[in-house]
Every structure is written in structure tokens, then in C-alpha cells.
Design a protein around this motif. Structure first.
Motif, PDB file in Angstrom:
ATOM      1  N   TYR A  24      11.550   7.476 -10.336  1.00 42.84           N
ATOM      2  CA  TYR A  24      11.783   8.722 -11.065  1.00 42.84           C
ATOM      3  C   TYR A  24      10.509   9.562 -10.957  1.00 42.84           C
ATOM      4  O   TYR A  24       9.482   9.221 -11.557  1.00 42.84           O
ATOM      5  N   PRO A  25      10.546  10.643 -10.182  1.00 45.12           N
ATOM      6  CA  PRO A  25       9.331  11.437  -9.956  1.00 45.12           C
ATOM      7  C   PRO A  25       8.938  12.233 -11.197  1.00 45.12           C
ATOM      8  O   PRO A  25       9.700  12.330 -12.161  1.00 45.12           O
ATOM      9  N   ILE A  26       7.745  12.789 -11.120  1.00 43.67           N
ATOM     10  CA  ILE A  26       7.287  13.678 -12.178  1.00 43.67           C
ATOM     11  C   ILE A  26       8.211  14.908 -12.209  1.00 43.67           C
ATOM     12  O   ILE A  26       8.594  15.408 -11.147  1.00 43.67           O
ATOM     13  N   PRO A  27       8.565  15.393 -13.399  1.00 41.95           N
ATOM     14  CA  PRO A  27       9.437  16.575 -13.477  1.00 41.95           C
ATOM     15  C   PRO A  27       8.914  17.745 -12.640  1.00 41.95           C
ATOM     16  O   PRO A  27       7.710  18.003 -12.605  1.00 41.95           O
ATOM     17  N   ARG A  28       9.806  18.391 -11.920  1.00 46.99           N
ATOM     18  CA  ARG A  28       9.533  19.534 -11.042  1.00 46.99           C
ATOM     19  C   ARG A  28       8.843  19.131  -9.741  1.00 46.99           C
ATOM     20  O   ARG A  28       8.450  20.005  -8.969  1.00 46.99           O
ATOM     21  N   HIS A  29       8.663  17.847  -9.506  1.00 43.66           N
ATOM     22  CA  HIS A  29       8.215  17.388  -8.187  1.00 43.66           C
ATOM     23  C   HIS A  29       9.453  17.208  -7.320  1.00 43.66           C
ATOM     24  O   HIS A  29      10.379  16.482  -7.684  1.00 43.66           O
ATOM     25  N   ASP A  30       9.450  17.853  -6.151  1.00 47.13           N
ATOM     26  CA  ASP A  30      10.654  17.839  -5.328  1.00 47.13           C
ATOM     27  C   ASP A  30      10.543  16.910  -4.116  1.00 47.13           C
ATOM     28  O   ASP A  30      11.475  16.812  -3.329  1.00 47.13           O
ATOM     29  N   THR A  31       9.411  16.235  -3.962  1.00 50.60           N
ATOM     30  CA  THR A  31       9.211  15.349  -2.815  1.00 50.60           C
ATOM     31  C   THR A  31       8.892  13.943  -3.291  1.00 50.60           C
ATOM     32  O   THR A  31       8.074  13.754  -4.198  1.00 50.60           O
ATOM     33  N   VAL A  32       9.557  12.978  -2.687  1.00 55.32           N
ATOM     34  CA  VAL A  32       9.343  11.569  -3.028  1.00 55.32           C
ATOM     35  C   VAL A  32       9.000  10.791  -1.761  1.00 55.32           C
ATOM     36  O   VAL A  32       9.603  11.027  -0.709  1.00 55.32           O
ATOM     37  N   TYR A  33       8.042   9.902  -1.874  1.00 61.23           N
ATOM     38  CA  TYR A  33       7.600   9.068  -0.745  1.00 61.23           C
ATOM     39  C   TYR A  33       7.712   7.600  -1.162  1.00 61.23           C
ATOM     40  O   TYR A  33       7.395   7.248  -2.298  1.00 61.23           O
ATOM     41  N   TRP A  34       8.082   6.758  -0.221  1.00 62.87           N
ATOM     42  CA  TRP A  34       8.120   5.320  -0.456  1.00 62.87           C
ATOM     43  C   TRP A  34       7.113   4.628   0.463  1.00 62.87           C
ATOM     44  O   TRP A  34       7.024   4.947   1.661  1.00 62.87           O
ATOM     45  N   TYR A  35       6.383   3.661  -0.127  1.00 64.41           N
ATOM     46  CA  TYR A  35       5.393   2.892   0.611  1.00 64.41           C
ATOM     47  C   TYR A  35       5.601   1.406   0.346  1.00 64.41           C
ATOM     48  O   TYR A  35       6.019   1.009  -0.744  1.00 64.41           O
ATOM     49  N   GLN A  36       5.254   0.619   1.343  1.00 60.56           N
ATOM     50  CA  GLN A  36       5.297  -0.844   1.230  1.00 60.56           C
ATOM     51  C   GLN A  36       3.869  -1.362   1.422  1.00 60.56           C
ATOM     52  O   GLN A  36       3.165  -0.935   2.343  1.00 60.56           O
ATOM     53  N   GLN A  37       3.454  -2.260   0.537  1.00 58.76           N
ATOM     54  CA  GLN A  37       2.111  -2.829   0.675  1.00 58.76           C
ATOM     55  C   GLN A  37       2.195  -4.343   0.566  1.00 58.76           C
ATOM     56  O   GLN A  37       2.435  -4.892  -0.513  1.00 58.76           O
ATOM     57  N   GLY A  38       1.986  -5.010   1.689  1.00 62.19           N
ATOM     58  CA  GLY A  38       1.975  -6.462   1.704  1.00 62.19           C
ATOM     59  C   GLY A  38       0.655  -6.997   1.164  1.00 62.19           C
ATOM     60  O   GLY A  38      -0.313  -6.245   1.022  1.00 62.19           O
ATOM     61  N   PRO A  39       0.582  -8.280   0.887  1.00 58.93           N
ATOM     62  CA  PRO A  39      -0.638  -8.888   0.346  1.00 58.93           C
ATOM     63  C   PRO A  39      -1.838  -8.627   1.254  1.00 58.93           C
ATOM     64  O   PRO A  39      -1.778  -8.922   2.461  1.00 58.93           O
ATOM     65  N   GLY A  40      -2.888  -8.045   0.698  1.00 59.90           N
ATOM     66  CA  GLY A  40      -4.096  -7.780   1.461  1.00 59.90           C
ATOM     67  C   GLY A  40      -3.972  -6.672   2.484  1.00 59.90           C
ATOM     68  O   GLY A  40      -4.890  -6.467   3.282  1.00 59.90           O
ATOM     69  N   GLN A  41      -2.851  -5.969   2.470  1.00 53.32           N
ATOM     70  CA  GLN A  41      -2.621  -4.899   3.445  1.00 53.32           C
ATOM     71  C   GLN A  41      -2.826  -3.529   2.804  1.00 53.32           C
ATOM     72  O   GLN A  41      -2.912  -3.403   1.582  1.00 53.32           O
ATOM     73  N   ASP A  42      -2.889  -2.509   3.658  1.00 49.44           N
ATOM     74  CA  ASP A  42      -2.963  -1.141   3.173  1.00 49.44           C
ATOM     75  C   ASP A  42      -1.541  -0.592   3.038  1.00 49.44           C
ATOM     76  O   ASP A  42      -0.625  -1.062   3.705  1.00 49.44           O
ATOM     77  N   PRO A  43      -1.317   0.379   2.184  1.00 54.39           N
ATOM     78  CA  PRO A  43       0.037   0.926   2.003  1.00 54.39           C
ATOM     79  C   PRO A  43       0.593   1.489   3.311  1.00 54.39           C
ATOM     80  O   PRO A  43      -0.098   2.222   4.015  1.00 54.39           O
ATOM     81  N   GLN A  44       1.841   1.119   3.615  1.00 56.15           N
ATOM     82  CA  GLN A  44       2.502   1.608   4.814  1.00 56.15           C
ATOM     83  C   GLN A  44       3.639   2.547   4.422  1.00 56.15           C
ATOM     84  O   GLN A  44       4.490   2.189   3.604  1.00 56.15           O
ATOM     85  N   PHE A  45       3.655   3.715   5.031  1.00 51.04           N
ATOM     86  CA  PHE A  45       4.679   4.708   4.720  1.00 51.04           C
ATOM     87  C   PHE A  45       6.046   4.257   5.229  1.00 51.04           C
ATOM     88  O   PHE A  45       6.173   3.816   6.376  1.00 51.04           O
ATOM     89  N   LEU A  46       7.050   4.347   4.379  1.00 46.83           N
ATOM     90  CA  LEU A  46       8.404   3.972   4.777  1.00 46.83           C
ATOM     91  C   LEU A  46       9.273   5.194   5.052  1.00 46.83           C
ATOM     92  O   LEU A  46       9.830   5.356   6.134  1.00 46.83           O
ATOM     93  N   ILE A  47       9.402   6.061   4.044  1.00 47.68           N
ATOM     94  CA  ILE A  47      10.336   7.175   4.152  1.00 47.68           C
ATOM     95  C   ILE A  47      10.026   8.193   3.061  1.00 47.68           C
ATOM     96  O   ILE A  47       9.427   7.847   2.047  1.00 47.68           O
ATOM     97  N   SER A  48      10.427   9.443   3.296  1.00 48.07           N
ATOM     98  CA  SER A  48      10.214  10.467   2.286  1.00 48.07           C
ATOM     99  C   SER A  48      11.412  11.396   2.210  1.00 48.07           C
ATOM    100  O   SER A  48      12.186  11.515   3.171  1.00 48.07           O
ATOM    101  N   PHE A  49      11.515  12.048   1.065  1.00 48.20           N
ATOM    102  CA  PHE A  49      12.609  12.990   0.823  1.00 48.20           C
ATOM    103  C   PHE A  49      12.041  14.264   0.226  1.00 48.20           C
ATOM    104  O   PHE A  49      11.189  14.218  -0.664  1.00 48.20           O
ATOM    105  N   TYR A  50      12.548  15.390   0.715  1.00 50.85           N
ATOM    106  CA  TYR A  50      12.160  16.692   0.198  1.00 50.85           C
ATOM    107  C   TYR A  50      13.431  17.437  -0.134  1.00 50.85           C
ATOM    108  O   TYR A  50      14.297  17.605   0.733  1.00 50.85           O
TER     109      TYR A  50
END
Lengths: 113, 112
Positions: A24-50
Motif C-alpha cells: 500500500y503506497p503512500i497516499p498520492r504516490h502513483d508509482t510502485v516498485y518491487w524489489y527482492q533481496q536475498g540473504p547477504g545480497q543487494d536489492p534486485q529490481f523486479l517490476i514497477s507500475f506507474y
């Protein structure tokens, strides 16, 4: 101030099961991003919506799908879960014209057993 | 998106100033430099953003030389709670179609 809300915080699933993560994004934010972060890894971009349309796609497996609804919340659906899907999944949101950072949620920790 | 290079890890002690430098040789004219902080099991948190020269907020300072090919995040008088991973990102971050791409961050460990 309202933040990005993710649910559930923790999720345990068995192999080959299905999981649904919500954001649930912050009100009036129109873009959402999803990230996956495995153990000891850096966040990896999955998908976004605008504005409820997919705006970009990263290294998201075909077993995963996502959408953004009319109220701007987003859901990440994960099917045929594998052990390697165990990770922290973060959602972030931003308004269209923001140079002041994107806001991340606290994440959902998915454990596949 | 411009590729960034930063140290894998750094160690410091409480009360010291910590400077983390990030290289971004192929930064584009429209790109901004943004730093995020991430604590274990938490989402990344925006720290500071700048385009050129110096930017300061209540948390940190960001120094950017004239050629913009590098930047330095400065954390004054660190405490144990500053132990985290720090990410340098370069790009146009205006929402919509502009995603954040995280490279290998700097793991800062602050010791007593």
C-alpha cells in the motif's frame, strides 16, 4: 506521516505453493516498485507500475506476476515457489515528480520450506 | 543508468567522521546522485541527494566535485546506530518510469 505498508510481514510457504504479497503506497504516490533481496545480497529490481500500468520489468521470474489496482495498491503473486525464492521483498513508492527519494516499506520476509 | 563503484566495507569508531566515496565516471548531464542507508531486515532509507557542489541535511553531507565523476558521503560523528549498508545511486529519479538500481553497497561497521 503515512509510510509504505506491506503485508504480511512474514510468510512461510512450502515448495510449489503460491504466495501473494501486498503493498500500500503512500497516499498520492502513483508509482510502485518491487524489489527482492536475498540473504547477504543487494536489492534486485523486479517490476514497477506507474498509474496502474506496468512501467518497467527487471529480473522477475515468469512464475511471478504483479499488478497495481485502482486504489494504487499493488500485489505480487508468486506461484510454484522454490527454495531460492526465500528472501525479503520490498515495495517502494514515489510520486511522479520527486527528487527527494523513494520510500520503501518494511518488507515481507518470505521463507519457502 | 551510470555504473557506480564504492568500497565494499569500512570500519570506524564512535564519534569519528566517516567519508564514503563513490565513483561514477559515466554520469550523464541529467543524473542526480542519491544515497540510501539500509539496516538489516529493513527497507532502504533515503539519506541525501545532490547534483553538484555540496549538499547538507540533518543526517549527512554530500560533496560533489565539479566534474561530477565521484561523490563523497560524509557522516559526522558516527554512532553504533550508523552501522548499516550505504548505497550510492546515480540517475534520474523522478518516479514514473525511473527505477532505482542498487549496486554493491558499502557495509559500514561502527565500533565502540
Amino acid at each position: 506521516a503515512a509510510g509504505v505498508i506491506q503485508s504480511p510481514r512474514h510468510l512461510i510457504k512450502e515448495k510449489r505453493e503460491t504466495a501473494t504479497l501486498k503493498c500500500y503506497p503512500i497516499p498520492r504516490h502513483d508509482t510502485v516498485y518491487w524489489y527482492q533481496q536475498g540473504p547477504g545480497q543487494d536489492p534486485q529490481f523486479l517490476i514497477s507500475f506507474y498509474e496502474k500500468m506496468q512501467s518497467d520489468k527487471g529480473s522477475i521470474p515468469d512464475r511471478f506476476s504483479a499488478q497495481q489496482f485502482s486504489d494504487y495498491h499493488s500485489e505480487l503473486n508468486m506461484s510454484s515457489l522454490e527454495l531460492g525464492d526465500s528472501a525479503l521483498y520490498f515495495c517502494a513508492s514515489s510520486p511522479r515528480a520527486s527528487r527527494y527519494g523513494y520510500t520503501f516499506g518494511s518488507g515481507t520476509r518470505l521463507t519457502v520450506v | 543508468l551510470a555504473k557506480t563503484t564504492q568500497p565494499i566495507s569500512m570500519d570506524s569508531y564512535e564519534g569519528q567522521e566517516v567519508n564514503i566515496t563513490c565513483s561514477h565516471n559515466n554520469i550523464a548531464t541529467n543524473d542526480y546522485i542519491t544515497w540510501y542507508q539500509q539496516f538489516p531486515s529493513q527497507g532502504p532509507r533515503f539519506i541525501i541527494q545532490g547534483y553538484k557542489t555540496k549538499v547538507t541535511n540533518e543526517v549527512a553531507s554530500l560533496f560533489i566535485p565539479a566534474d561530477r565523476k565521484s561523490s563523497t558521503l560524509s557522516l559526522p560523528r558516527v554512532s553504533l546506530s550508523d552501522t548499516a549498508v550505504y548505497y550510492c545511486l546515480v540517475g534520474v529519479f523522478s518516479g514514473g518510469y525511473n527505477k532505482l538500481i542498487f549496486g554493491a553497497g558499502t557495509r559500514l561497521a561502527v565500533h565502540p
